[in-house]
Design a protein around this motif. Structure first.
Motif, PDB file in Angstrom:
ATOM      1  N   MET A   1      16.435 -29.705  -2.954  1.00 56.69           N
ATOM      2  CA  MET A   1      16.690 -29.601  -2.019  1.00 56.69           C
ATOM      3  C   MET A   1      17.143 -29.759  -0.676  1.00 56.69           C
ATOM      4  SD  MET A   1      15.948 -25.004  -2.296  1.00 56.69           S
ATOM      5  CE  MET A   1      14.974 -24.930  -2.947  1.00 56.69           C
ATOM      6  N   ASP A   2      16.555 -30.633  -0.238  1.00 56.41           N
ATOM      7  CA  ASP A   2      16.289 -31.864   1.411  1.00 56.41           C
ATOM      8  C   ASP A   2      17.174 -32.029   1.593  1.00 56.41           C
ATOM      9  OD1 ASP A   2      16.280 -33.981  -0.092  1.00 56.41           O
ATOM     10  OD2 ASP A   2      14.752 -34.399   0.325  1.00 56.41           O
ATOM     11  N   ALA A   3      17.403 -32.831   2.724  1.00 59.02           N
ATOM     12  CA  ALA A   3      18.938 -33.877   3.496  1.00 59.02           C
ATOM     13  C   ALA A   3      19.177 -34.955   2.681  1.00 59.02           C
ATOM     14  CB  ALA A   3      18.316 -34.418   4.405  1.00 59.02           C
ATOM     15  N   ARG A   4      18.532 -35.336   1.500  1.00 60.82           N
ATOM     16  CA  ARG A   4      19.145 -36.563   0.758  1.00 60.82           C
ATOM     17  C   ARG A   4      20.350 -35.694  -0.414  1.00 60.82           C
ATOM     18  NH1 ARG A   4      13.391 -39.312  -0.831  1.00 60.82           N
ATOM     19  NH2 ARG A   4      12.877 -38.266   0.996  1.00 60.82           N
ATOM     20  N   ALA A   5      20.277 -34.286  -0.565  1.00 52.62           N
ATOM     21  CA  ALA A   5      21.085 -33.559  -1.299  1.00 52.62           C
ATOM     22  C   ALA A   5      22.310 -32.534  -0.758  1.00 52.62           C
ATOM     23  CB  ALA A   5      20.005 -32.333  -2.145  1.00 52.62           C
ATOM     24  N   HIS A   6      22.302 -33.229   0.430  1.00 52.36           N
ATOM     25  CA  HIS A   6      23.206 -32.479   1.284  1.00 52.36           C
ATOM     26  C   HIS A   6      24.538 -34.329   1.337  1.00 52.36           C
ATOM     27  CE1 HIS A   6      22.033 -29.010   0.943  1.00 52.36           C
ATOM     28  NE2 HIS A   6      20.677 -29.285   2.108  1.00 52.36           N
TER      29      HIS A   6
ATOM     30  N   GLU B   1       0.943  -1.239   0.064  1.00 46.60           N
ATOM     31  CA  GLU B   1       0.092   0.103  -0.014  1.00 46.60           C
ATOM     32  C   GLU B   1       1.111   1.086  -0.306  1.00 46.60           C
ATOM     33  OE1 GLU B   1      -2.874   1.715   3.440  1.00 46.60           O
ATOM     34  OE2 GLU B   1      -3.444  -1.152   2.423  1.00 46.60           O
ATOM     35  N   ASP B   2       2.100   1.219   0.618  1.00 46.91           N
ATOM     36  CA  ASP B   2       2.837   2.648   1.327  1.00 46.91           C
ATOM     37  C   ASP B   2       4.074   2.142  -0.251  1.00 46.91           C
ATOM     38  OD1 ASP B   2       4.009   0.504   2.536  1.00 46.91           O
ATOM     39  OD2 ASP B   2       4.412   1.305   4.002  1.00 46.91           O
ATOM     40  N   ALA B   3       4.201   1.467  -0.574  1.00 45.08           N
ATOM     41  CA  ALA B   3       5.849   1.369  -1.144  1.00 45.08           C
ATOM     42  C   ALA B   3       6.218   0.188  -2.419  1.00 45.08           C
ATOM     43  CB  ALA B   3       6.777   0.670  -0.235  1.00 45.08           C
ATOM     44  N   GLN B   4       6.671   0.192  -2.875  1.00 47.76           N
ATOM     45  CA  GLN B   4       7.079  -0.735  -4.402  1.00 47.76           C
ATOM     46  C   GLN B   4       8.509  -1.274  -3.800  1.00 47.76           C
ATOM     47  OE1 GLN B   4       5.893   0.358  -8.343  1.00 47.76           O
ATOM     48  NE2 GLN B   4       3.503   0.784  -7.773  1.00 47.76           N
ATOM     49  N   LEU B   5       8.569  -2.527  -3.778  1.00 50.51           N
ATOM     50  CA  LEU B   5       9.715  -3.148  -3.171  1.00 50.51           C
ATOM     51  C   LEU B   5      10.902  -4.043  -4.150  1.00 50.51           C
ATOM     52  CD1 LEU B   5       9.279  -2.932  -0.012  1.00 50.51           C
ATOM     53  CD2 LEU B   5      10.496  -1.012  -0.679  1.00 50.51           C
ATOM     54  N   LEU B   6      11.929  -4.214  -4.683  1.00 47.09           N
ATOM     55  CA  LEU B   6      12.011  -4.708  -4.841  1.00 47.09           C
ATOM     56  C   LEU B   6      13.391  -5.570  -5.296  1.00 47.09           C
ATOM     57  CD1 LEU B   6      12.229  -6.043  -8.449  1.00 47.09           C
ATOM     58  CD2 LEU B   6      14.551  -3.799  -8.917  1.00 47.09           C
ATOM     59  N   TYR B   7      13.084  -6.886  -4.606  1.00 53.69           N
ATOM     60  CA  TYR B   7      14.496  -7.890  -4.012  1.00 53.69           C
ATOM     61  C   TYR B   7      15.207  -8.688  -5.179  1.00 53.69           C
ATOM     62  CZ  TYR B   7      11.531  -6.236   0.054  1.00 53.69           C
ATOM     63  OH  TYR B   7      11.460  -5.838   1.392  1.00 53.69           O
ATOM     64  N   GLY B   8      16.499  -8.840  -5.075  1.00 53.29           N
ATOM     65  CA  GLY B   8      16.985  -9.486  -5.829  1.00 53.29           C
ATOM     66  C   GLY B   8      18.186 -10.735  -5.111  1.00 53.29           C
ATOM     67  N   PHE B   9      18.261 -11.393  -5.990  1.00 56.01           N
ATOM     68  CA  PHE B   9      18.751 -12.946  -5.921  1.00 56.01           C
ATOM     69  C   PHE B   9      19.955 -13.819  -6.593  1.00 56.01           C
ATOM     70  CE2 PHE B   9      14.439 -12.615  -4.664  1.00 56.01           C
ATOM     71  CZ  PHE B   9      14.091 -12.463  -3.071  1.00 56.01           C
ATOM     72  N   GLY B  10      20.392 -14.454  -6.196  1.00 55.03           N
ATOM     73  CA  GLY B  10      22.005 -14.788  -7.230  1.00 55.03           C
ATOM     74  C   GLY B  10      22.103 -15.616  -8.085  1.00 55.03           C
ATOM     75  N   THR B  11      20.811 -16.318  -7.140  1.00 53.74           N
ATOM     76  CA  THR B  11      20.304 -17.707  -7.668  1.00 53.74           C
ATOM     77  C   THR B  11      18.967 -18.128  -7.713  1.00 53.74           C
ATOM     78  OG1 THR B  11      20.604 -19.036  -5.275  1.00 53.74           O
ATOM     79  CG2 THR B  11      22.361 -18.370  -6.709  1.00 53.74           C
ATOM     80  N   ALA B  12      18.535 -18.816  -8.761  1.00 56.17           N
ATOM     81  CA  ALA B  12      17.116 -19.294  -8.625  1.00 56.17           C
ATOM     82  C   ALA B  12      16.785 -19.635  -7.821  1.00 56.17           C
ATOM     83  CB  ALA B  12      17.011 -19.774  -9.792  1.00 56.17           C
ATOM     84  N   GLN B  13      17.659 -20.919  -6.728  1.00 58.15           N
ATOM     85  CA  GLN B  13      17.079 -21.274  -5.754  1.00 58.15           C
ATOM     86  C   GLN B  13      16.525 -20.574  -4.621  1.00 58.15           C
ATOM     87  OE1 GLN B  13      19.871 -22.116  -7.291  1.00 58.15           O
ATOM     88  NE2 GLN B  13      19.477 -24.330  -8.084  1.00 58.15           N
ATOM     89  N   GLU B  14      17.497 -19.249  -4.511  1.00 59.60           N
ATOM     90  CA  GLU B  14      17.883 -18.438  -3.558  1.00 59.60           C
ATOM     91  C   GLU B  14      16.038 -16.991  -3.489  1.00 59.60           C
ATOM     92  OE1 GLU B  14      20.602 -14.951  -0.784  1.00 59.60           O
ATOM     93  OE2 GLU B  14      20.454 -15.532  -3.132  1.00 59.60           O
ATOM     94  N   ARG B  15      15.912 -17.176  -4.756  1.00 65.54           N
ATOM     95  CA  ARG B  15      14.727 -16.995  -5.390  1.00 65.54           C
ATOM     96  C   ARG B  15      13.317 -17.268  -4.600  1.00 65.54           C
ATOM     97  NH1 ARG B  15      13.265 -14.453 -10.527  1.00 65.54           N
ATOM     98  NH2 ARG B  15      12.876 -16.535 -11.492  1.00 65.54           N
ATOM     99  N   ALA B  16      13.361 -18.803  -5.590  1.00 62.90           N
ATOM    100  CA  ALA B  16      12.446 -20.071  -4.310  1.00 62.90           C
ATOM    101  C   ALA B  16      11.448 -19.889  -3.309  1.00 62.90           C
ATOM    102  CB  ALA B  16      12.689 -20.671  -5.465  1.00 62.90           C
ATOM    103  N   ALA B  17      13.334 -19.679  -2.886  1.00 59.51           N
ATOM    104  CA  ALA B  17      12.604 -19.952  -0.946  1.00 59.51           C
ATOM    105  C   ALA B  17      12.070 -18.805  -0.715  1.00 59.51           C
ATOM    106  CB  ALA B  17      14.510 -20.010  -0.579  1.00 59.51           C
ATOM    107  N   PHE B  18      12.618 -17.558  -0.859  1.00 60.59           N
ATOM    108  CA  PHE B  18      12.398 -16.343  -0.605  1.00 60.59           C
ATOM    109  C   PHE B  18      10.062 -16.849  -1.116  1.00 60.59           C
ATOM    110  CE2 PHE B  18      11.187 -11.782  -1.444  1.00 60.59           C
ATOM    111  CZ  PHE B  18      11.363 -11.008  -0.505  1.00 60.59           C
ATOM    112  N   ARG B  19      10.179 -16.970  -2.082  1.00 57.64           N
ATOM    113  CA  ARG B  19       9.010 -16.866  -2.481  1.00 57.64           C
ATOM    114  C   ARG B  19       8.239 -17.822  -1.582  1.00 57.64           C
ATOM    115  NH1 ARG B  19       9.296 -17.407  -9.224  1.00 57.64           N
ATOM    116  NH2 ARG B  19       9.625 -14.559  -9.474  1.00 57.64           N
ATOM    117  N   GLU B  20       8.489 -18.441  -1.111  1.00 60.37           N
ATOM    118  CA  GLU B  20       8.038 -19.511  -0.543  1.00 60.37           C
ATOM    119  C   GLU B  20       8.146 -19.128   0.845  1.00 60.37           C
ATOM    120  OE1 GLU B  20       6.295 -22.684  -0.555  1.00 60.37           O
ATOM    121  OE2 GLU B  20       6.576 -22.506  -3.147  1.00 60.37           O
TER     122      GLU B  20
END
Length: 190
Positions: free
Chosen positions: A136-141, A55-74
């Motif tokens: 991204m779960d424990a199996r990937a680590h 309502e009071d702002a338009q904000l832009l968030y940036g990410f270096g990787t697609a995984q980081e953006r996907a996590a942010f969206r979740e």
């Protein structure tokens, strides 16, 4: 609306950047993990973005990787977690660490992030369970193919992700598959 920015990095003032895209300067907020991987001022930079209109702002968030953006969206889908809190979480831990904390249901790792209390951490674990993607779960680590095989064997035997990952942590890094399964079963039977 704005999914990606590519341009010249004009300013770096954590957590905010100024990116010049053909004469238009975009103010972008980034997590500290993305910030530390940025090129020097004056160099070309490319960021995936998330545009949020309030309502009071338009904000832009940036990410270096697609995984980081996907996590942010979740994260921002969760009640009580806004973009600033999501950015704080991604600044305090990597996406892989977050996914591992969620798959192992470790609230203690989330509580260490500034601004995250016990109730919020528990809500995050509950809401993110199964949503950060299988890659991204424990199996990937698991450190190597042997550990992946051991983990899959334990899961096939009916142990859940948390039990199997905990047993895997206790094993020596260079253990063979059959010996690793024996040792893991021994530790799980205690």
């Amino acid at each position: 609306m704005i999914g990606k920015l590519t341009g010249t990095l004009l300013e770096k003032n954590p957590p905010e950047l100024l990116v010049d895209c053909h004469g238009v300067g975009y103010e972008v907020q980034v997590s500290m993990s993305t910030f530390y991987n940025l090129p020097a001022v004056g160099e070309q930079v490319s960021l995936l973005t998330q545009f949020i209109v309030r309502e009071d702002a338009q904000l832009l968030y940036g990410f270096g990787t697609a995984q980081e953006r996907a996590a942010f969206r979740e994260l921002i889908k969760i009640s009580g977690v806004g973009p600033r809190t999501a950015l704080s979480i991604l600044s305090g831990m990597s996406v892989a660490d977050l996914a591992q904390a969620v798959s192992l249901q470790e609230a203690g790792r989330l509580i260490k992030v500034p601004g995250i209390g016990k109730k919020t951490a528990e809500r995050l674990l509950l809401e993110l369970k199964g949503k950060l993607g299988a890659d991204m779960d424990a199996r990937a680590h698991a450190a190597n193919d042997n550990q992946v095989d051991i983990l899959q064997a334990l899961l096939a035997l009916g142990y859940n992700d948390k039990e199997a990952a905990a047993a895997l942590k206790a094993l020596p890094a260079d253990v063979g598959v059959s010996e690793g399964i024996k040792l893991a079963l021994k530790s799980l039977s205690k």
